[in-house]
Design an enzyme around this catalytic site. Sequence first.
Site, PDB file in Angstrom:
ATOM      1  N   GLY A  46      -8.028  36.185  12.537  1.00 35.49           N
ATOM      2  CA  GLY A  46      -8.783  36.415  11.311  1.00 35.49           C
ATOM      3  C   GLY A  46     -10.155  35.770  11.437  1.00 35.49           C
ATOM      4  O   GLY A  46     -10.346  34.877  12.276  1.00 35.49           O
ATOM      5  N   GLN A  51     -17.992  31.962   8.973  1.00 36.54           N
ATOM      6  CA  GLN A  51     -17.781  31.371  10.303  1.00 36.54           C
ATOM      7  C   GLN A  51     -18.823  31.860  11.313  1.00 36.54           C
ATOM      8  O   GLN A  51     -18.980  31.246  12.369  1.00 36.54           O
ATOM      9  CB  GLN A  51     -16.359  31.658  10.803  1.00 36.54           C
ATOM     10  CG  GLN A  51     -15.287  30.984   9.944  1.00 36.54           C
ATOM     11  CD  GLN A  51     -13.896  31.248  10.460  1.00 36.54           C
ATOM     12  OE1 GLN A  51     -13.288  32.250  10.135  1.00 36.54           O
ATOM     13  NE2 GLN A  51     -13.386  30.358  11.287  1.00 36.54           N
ATOM     14  N   CYS A  94      -7.920  26.935  13.411  1.00 39.00           N
ATOM     15  CA  CYS A  94      -9.131  27.554  12.868  1.00 39.00           C
ATOM     16  C   CYS A  94     -10.190  27.571  13.954  1.00 39.00           C
ATOM     17  O   CYS A  94     -10.420  26.555  14.620  1.00 39.00           O
ATOM     18  CB  CYS A  94      -9.630  26.760  11.663  1.00 39.00           C
ATOM     19  SG  CYS A  94     -11.088  27.482  10.895  1.00 39.00           S
ATOM     20  N   LEU A  95     -10.847  28.712  14.109  1.00 34.25           N
ATOM     21  CA  LEU A  95     -11.892  28.832  15.137  1.00 34.25           C
ATOM     22  C   LEU A  95     -13.060  27.881  14.856  1.00 34.25           C
ATOM     23  O   LEU A  95     -13.812  27.553  15.767  1.00 34.25           O
ATOM     24  CB  LEU A  95     -12.389  30.281  15.211  1.00 34.25           C
ATOM     25  CG  LEU A  95     -11.336  31.300  15.687  1.00 34.25           C
ATOM     26  CD1 LEU A  95     -11.855  32.720  15.508  1.00 34.25           C
ATOM     27  CD2 LEU A  95     -10.958  31.043  17.149  1.00 34.25           C
ATOM     28  N   HIS A 136      -5.812  31.527   4.189  1.00 37.14           N
ATOM     29  CA  HIS A 136      -6.716  30.754   5.062  1.00 37.14           C
ATOM     30  C   HIS A 136      -8.140  31.330   4.979  1.00 37.14           C
ATOM     31  O   HIS A 136      -9.120  30.577   4.847  1.00 37.14           O
ATOM     32  CB  HIS A 136      -6.163  30.808   6.492  1.00 37.14           C
ATOM     33  CG  HIS A 136      -6.996  30.136   7.535  1.00 37.14           C
ATOM     34  ND1 HIS A 136      -6.558  29.013   8.226  1.00 37.14           N
ATOM     35  CD2 HIS A 136      -8.230  30.411   8.041  1.00 37.14           C
ATOM     36  CE1 HIS A 136      -7.490  28.648   9.089  1.00 37.14           C
ATOM     37  NE2 HIS A 136      -8.516  29.480   9.010  1.00 37.14           N
ATOM     38  N   GLU A 137      -8.253  32.664   5.040  1.00 37.27           N
ATOM     39  CA  GLU A 137      -9.591  33.293   5.028  1.00 37.27           C
ATOM     40  C   GLU A 137     -10.232  33.248   3.640  1.00 37.27           C
ATOM     41  O   GLU A 137     -11.450  33.050   3.527  1.00 37.27           O
ATOM     42  CB  GLU A 137      -9.505  34.743   5.515  1.00 37.27           C
ATOM     43  CG  GLU A 137      -8.900  34.951   6.907  1.00 37.27           C
ATOM     44  CD  GLU A 137      -9.488  34.087   7.998  1.00 37.27           C
ATOM     45  OE1 GLU A 137     -10.605  33.555   7.827  1.00 37.27           O
ATOM     46  OE2 GLU A 137      -8.816  33.920   9.043  1.00 37.27           O
ATOM     47  N   HIS A 140     -11.778  30.030   3.210  1.00 37.95           N
ATOM     48  CA  HIS A 140     -13.095  29.951   3.886  1.00 37.95           C
ATOM     49  C   HIS A 140     -14.218  30.459   2.993  1.00 37.95           C
ATOM     50  O   HIS A 140     -15.283  29.843   2.920  1.00 37.95           O
ATOM     51  CB  HIS A 140     -13.107  30.803   5.154  1.00 37.95           C
ATOM     52  CG  HIS A 140     -12.671  30.102   6.399  1.00 37.95           C
ATOM     53  ND1 HIS A 140     -13.261  28.950   6.858  1.00 37.95           N
ATOM     54  CD2 HIS A 140     -11.711  30.419   7.316  1.00 37.95           C
ATOM     55  CE1 HIS A 140     -12.670  28.579   8.000  1.00 37.95           C
ATOM     56  NE2 HIS A 140     -11.722  29.449   8.297  1.00 37.95           N
TER      57      HIS A 140
HETATM   58  O1  GNR Z   1      -6.953  32.649  14.849  1.00 36.80           O
HETATM   59  C1  GNR Z   1      -6.496  32.065  13.864  1.00 36.80           C
HETATM   60  N1  GNR Z   1      -5.180  31.766  13.814  1.00 36.80           N
HETATM   61  C2  GNR Z   1      -4.548  31.302  12.680  1.00 36.80           C
HETATM   62  C3  GNR Z   1      -3.269  30.763  12.827  1.00 36.80           C
HETATM   63  C4  GNR Z   1      -2.584  30.299  11.723  1.00 36.80           C
HETATM   64  C5  GNR Z   1      -3.152  30.365  10.480  1.00 36.80           C
HETATM   65  C6  GNR Z   1      -4.427  30.873  10.326  1.00 36.80           C
HETATM   66  C7  GNR Z   1      -5.113  31.353  11.405  1.00 36.80           C
HETATM   67  S1  GNR Z   1      -6.688  32.015  11.210  1.00 36.80           S
HETATM   68  C8  GNR Z   1      -7.395  31.619  12.771  1.00 36.80           C
HETATM   69  C9  GNR Z   1      -8.801  32.171  12.901  1.00 36.80           C
HETATM   70  C10 GNR Z   1      -9.679  31.535  11.870  1.00 36.80           C
HETATM   71  O2  GNR Z   1     -10.152  30.436  11.976  1.00 36.80           O
HETATM   72  N2  GNR Z   1      -9.910  32.214  10.790  1.00 36.80           N
HETATM   73  O3  GNR Z   1     -10.658  31.703   9.795  1.00 36.80           O
HETATM   74 NI    NI Z   2     -10.407  29.535   9.959  1.00 38.22          NI
END
Ligand code: GNR
Ligand code: NI
Length: 184
Positions: A46, A51, A94-95, A136-137, A140
Amino acid sequence: MALRDIITLPDKRLRLVSEPVQKFDKDLRKLVEDMFETMYEAPGIGLAAIQVAVPMRVITMDLAKKDDPKEPKVYINAEVISASNEKAVYEEGCLSIPEYYEEVERPVSVKVKYLDLDGKPHEIEASGLLATCLQHEIDHINGILFIDHLSKLKRDRVIKKYKKAAKHADGKPAPRVEPTSRGL
Ligand code: GNR
Ligand code: NI
């Protein structure tokens, strides 16, 4: 298509509240294309526009397993409209916080409303990995990171580590300590 740089902690822009998309035009499509390219290359499942330093409420996602056909999904102006009381724990990464993984507790399922690339409204009931990733997104685009769901002790430890790493990677040499007479 173009790869964009992913911003990481302690970049303060990760704390911005992103603005709703109002124009469903060519610029939006270009941003989404670049986000997919950047997300697949990372690789991540995601990505939120902030980001790649664009404070707009745009999310890309692909939860297809490796070696399965791609399933690119776009969620614009996404909002959680209801969440289950039941919670589940999932190990998140998270990236924008590279190489840090921790268990996060969130609602098992959520109802989410969003717009597609044509500005058409949709509503979905998500559970499992999709529910986790959407939350999660959506965090963000509201300036929230998954470490905000951890204890203050863990969060502060992570933030400190990335601040320290950034300090030594900013081109400035590490401070030189003058030798003392005692140390010869
Ligand atoms: O690549 C991603 N893997 C992930 C694993 C578990 C819960 C959320 C994520 S999202 C993350 C990519 C990212 O940072 N998205 O904002
Ligand atoms: Ni993230």
